[in-house]
Design a protein around this motif. Structure first.
Motif, mmCIF file in Angstrom:
data_model
loop_
_atom_site.group_PDB
_atom_site.id
_atom_site.type_symbol
_atom_site.label_atom_id
_atom_site.label_comp_id
_atom_site.label_asym_id
_atom_site.label_seq_id
_atom_site.Cartn_x
_atom_site.Cartn_y
_atom_site.Cartn_z
ATOM 1 N N VAL A 17 0.839 -1.202 0.000
ATOM 2 C CA VAL A 17 0.000 0.000 0.000
ATOM 3 C C VAL A 17 0.873 1.250 0.000
ATOM 4 O O VAL A 17 0.591 2.212 -0.723
ATOM 5 N N ASP A 21 0.895 4.146 -2.821
ATOM 6 C CA ASP A 21 0.744 5.564 -2.487
ATOM 7 C C ASP A 21 1.886 6.398 -3.060
ATOM 8 O O ASP A 21 1.662 7.497 -3.571
ATOM 9 N N ARG A 55 -6.436 0.550 -3.215
ATOM 10 C CA ARG A 55 -5.796 0.224 -1.932
ATOM 11 C C ARG A 55 -6.466 -0.978 -1.277
ATOM 12 O O ARG A 55 -5.798 -1.857 -0.742
ATOM 13 N N ARG A 59 -4.893 -4.576 -0.269
ATOM 14 C CA ARG A 59 -4.998 -5.180 1.070
ATOM 15 C C ARG A 59 -5.567 -6.595 0.998
ATOM 16 O O ARG A 59 -5.081 -7.501 1.673
ATOM 17 N N SER A 69 -0.366 -7.141 6.621
ATOM 18 C CA SER A 69 -0.239 -5.724 6.253
ATOM 19 C C SER A 69 1.206 -5.331 6.024
ATOM 20 O O SER A 69 1.492 -4.220 5.631
#
Length: 72
Positions: A17, A21, A55, A59, A69
């Motif tokens: 993630v 980003d 996103r 996940r 994670s």
């Protein structure tokens, strides 16, 4: 569609993630400087909601891949 294509291969050396980003931030900066737009895979403008869906997909992928994670 003429333009620049950015892609992210997962898994990678960093959290998935966070990597997305960083790539998205880079794409927004390029689009601003080049007076362009950030588009999704279907060549529609990538909205904040659309990026949040990506996103969530990342996940879910992490969970299926057993990466949790951490993305590592």
């Amino acid at each position: 569609t003429p333009g620049v294509t950015l892609f992210l291969q997962l898994p990678g050396p960093c959290d998935a993630v966070e990597s997305f980003d960083a790539m998205y931030h880079c794409a927004e900066g390029l689009a601003e400087r080049l007076k362009g737009q950030v588009l999704d895979a279907s060549r529609s403008v990538l909205t904040r909601q659309g990026s949040e869906h990506i996103r969530e997909d990342i996940r879910r992928w992490q969970l299926r891949a057993g990466l949790g994670s951490a993305g590592r």
